[in-house]
Motif scaffolding. Structure first.
Motif, PDB file in Angstrom:
ATOM      1  N   ARG A  65       0.829  -1.206   0.000  1.00  0.00           N
ATOM      2  CA  ARG A  65       0.000   0.000   0.000  1.00  0.00           C
ATOM      3  C   ARG A  65       0.866   1.259   0.000  1.00  0.00           C
ATOM      4  O   ARG A  65       0.549   2.240  -0.671  1.00  0.00           O
ATOM      5  CB  ARG A  65      -0.941  -0.026   1.202  1.00  0.00           C
ATOM      6  N   LEU A  66       1.971   1.245   0.737  1.00  0.00           N
ATOM      7  CA  LEU A  66       2.892   2.382   0.729  1.00  0.00           C
ATOM      8  C   LEU A  66       3.554   2.516  -0.646  1.00  0.00           C
ATOM      9  O   LEU A  66       3.724   3.629  -1.153  1.00  0.00           O
ATOM     10  CB  LEU A  66       3.948   2.217   1.823  1.00  0.00           C
ATOM     11  N   ALA A  67       3.920   1.383  -1.230  1.00  0.00           N
ATOM     12  CA  ALA A  67       4.553   1.400  -2.553  1.00  0.00           C
ATOM     13  C   ALA A  67       3.578   1.907  -3.612  1.00  0.00           C
ATOM     14  O   ALA A  67       3.989   2.576  -4.565  1.00  0.00           O
ATOM     15  CB  ALA A  67       5.057   0.010  -2.915  1.00  0.00           C
ATOM     16  N   ALA A  68       2.308   1.602  -3.455  1.00  0.00           N
ATOM     17  CA  ALA A  68       1.300   2.079  -4.409  1.00  0.00           C
ATOM     18  C   ALA A  68       1.241   3.601  -4.404  1.00  0.00           C
ATOM     19  O   ALA A  68       1.077   4.221  -5.458  1.00  0.00           O
ATOM     20  CB  ALA A  68      -0.067   1.485  -4.076  1.00  0.00           C
ATOM     21  N   GLU A  80      -0.548   6.988   2.029  1.00  0.00           N
ATOM     22  CA  GLU A  80       0.416   8.079   1.991  1.00  0.00           C
ATOM     23  C   GLU A  80       1.405   7.837   3.122  1.00  0.00           C
ATOM     24  O   GLU A  80       1.017   7.535   4.252  1.00  0.00           O
ATOM     25  CB  GLU A  80      -0.298   9.413   2.181  1.00  0.00           C
ATOM     26  N   PRO A  81       2.702   7.968   2.853  1.00  0.00           N
ATOM     27  CA  PRO A  81       3.699   7.672   3.888  1.00  0.00           C
ATOM     28  C   PRO A  81       3.825   8.791   4.924  1.00  0.00           C
ATOM     29  O   PRO A  81       4.873   9.417   5.081  1.00  0.00           O
ATOM     30  CB  PRO A  81       4.991   7.474   3.093  1.00  0.00           C
ATOM     31  N   THR A  82       2.737   9.019   5.642  1.00  0.00           N
ATOM     32  CA  THR A  82       2.766  10.014   6.718  1.00  0.00           C
ATOM     33  C   THR A  82       3.546   9.440   7.891  1.00  0.00           C
ATOM     34  O   THR A  82       3.828   8.237   7.943  1.00  0.00           O
ATOM     35  CB  THR A  82       1.331  10.356   7.182  1.00  0.00           C
ATOM     36  N   GLU A  83       3.860  10.293   8.832  1.00  0.00           N
ATOM     37  CA  GLU A  83       4.594   9.837  10.008  1.00  0.00           C
ATOM     38  C   GLU A  83       3.807   8.746  10.745  1.00  0.00           C
ATOM     39  O   GLU A  83       4.382   7.746  11.182  1.00  0.00           O
ATOM     40  CB  GLU A  83       4.863  11.020  10.940  1.00  0.00           C
ATOM     41  N   ALA A  84       2.493   8.917  10.863  1.00  0.00           N
ATOM     42  CA  ALA A  84       1.659   7.929  11.557  1.00  0.00           C
ATOM     43  C   ALA A  84       1.652   6.594  10.811  1.00  0.00           C
ATOM     44  O   ALA A  84       1.745   5.534  11.438  1.00  0.00           O
ATOM     45  CB  ALA A  84       0.235   8.455  11.713  1.00  0.00           C
ATOM     46  N   GLU A  85       1.549   6.634   9.490  1.00  0.00           N
ATOM     47  CA  GLU A  85       1.530   5.389   8.711  1.00  0.00           C
ATOM     48  C   GLU A  85       2.879   4.683   8.752  1.00  0.00           C
ATOM     49  O   GLU A  85       2.941   3.463   8.832  1.00  0.00           O
ATOM     50  CB  GLU A  85       1.112   5.655   7.258  1.00  0.00           C
ATOM     51  N   LEU A  86       3.952   5.447   8.700  1.00  0.00           N
ATOM     52  CA  LEU A  86       5.282   4.842   8.785  1.00  0.00           C
ATOM     53  C   LEU A  86       5.521   4.253  10.174  1.00  0.00           C
ATOM     54  O   LEU A  86       6.163   3.208  10.310  1.00  0.00           O
ATOM     55  CB  LEU A  86       6.353   5.863   8.425  1.00  0.00           C
ATOM     56  N   GLU A  87       4.990   4.916  11.199  1.00  0.00           N
ATOM     57  CA  GLU A  87       5.104   4.378  12.554  1.00  0.00           C
ATOM     58  C   GLU A  87       4.322   3.066  12.678  1.00  0.00           C
ATOM     59  O   GLU A  87       4.797   2.112  13.280  1.00  0.00           O
ATOM     60  CB  GLU A  87       4.601   5.399  13.585  1.00  0.00           C
ATOM     61  N   GLN A  88       3.127   3.037  12.087  1.00  0.00           N
ATOM     62  CA  GLN A  88       2.331   1.804  12.105  1.00  0.00           C
ATOM     63  C   GLN A  88       3.066   0.671  11.372  1.00  0.00           C
ATOM     64  O   GLN A  88       3.065  -0.470  11.817  1.00  0.00           O
ATOM     65  CB  GLN A  88       0.951   2.034  11.483  1.00  0.00           C
TER      66      GLN A  88
END
Length: 188
Positions: A65-68, A80-88
């Motif tokens: 999903r991040l690669a998409a 979207e590679p937000t800070e919250a998503e990258l932390e997850q």
């Protein structure tokens, strides 16, 4: 004296019979204990394999999903590679990494090697998805293909270590499915 000598074969028979009974009982109990231990450890190992397999798949799905979002692959719900998503993603990766420890204690050498290869393939996907490696749709498709092969190899070794019948060579199901337009071969 002759009375004792007449009874000697009977006494020897009783002693030998008692020893044989003890030996057979001890061997039977030892075999039972071993079977119970195998069942216990097989249950633990099955649980460890299952949890690790689920964590790996969760990581791959998150990285896809991040690669998409980066245009490396397609997915109906890119992240979207937000800070919250990258932390997850880091939390999910941490869980996967922690589960490797149980496998290191419980599994055999061949399966442990398959786990190492699968871990490396997951890290490759992660680095591409996070932009730590320069990538394009072709490099993502190759990395994702390597991940799928490594996952299949892990499951093959896991099944073998649990003495589950081999499934033989399964043909890879076509992806994307026929009902979906082809955009990227790594979609999964």
């Amino acid at each position: 004296m002759s009375g004792i000598l007449d009874q000697l074969p009977t006494l020897i028979g009783v002693v030998v019979g008692g020893l044989m009974s003890y030996v057979v009982g001890a061997l039977t109990e030892r075999g039972r204990w071993r079977r119970q231990q195998e069942i216990r450890w097989d249950g633990q190992l099955f649980q460890a394999y299952s949890e690790y397999g689920h964590a790996v798949k969760e990581c791959a799905a998150r990285y896809q999903r991040l690669a998409a979002h980066r245009g490396l692959t397609s997915h109906p719900a890119p992240l979207e590679p937000t800070e919250a998503e990258l932390e997850q993603a880091a939390v999910i990766e941490g869980r996967r990494a922690a589960l490797v420890e149980a496998l290191s204690l419980l599994t055999n050498a061949e399966t442990a090697r398959a786990v190492q290869i699968l871990n490396r393939s997951i890290w490759h996907l992660e680095w591409l998805a996070r932009g730590q490696l320069t990538g394009n749709p072709s490099s993502w498709a190759q990395a994702f293909s390597e991940y799928r092969a490594a996952r299949a190899e892990f499951y093959q070794h896991a099944r073998r270590s649990l003495r589950i019948a081999d499934m033989g060579q399964l043909r890879e199901a076509p992806w994307p499915p026929p009902w979906r337009p082809v955009q990227d071969p790594s979609d999964a």
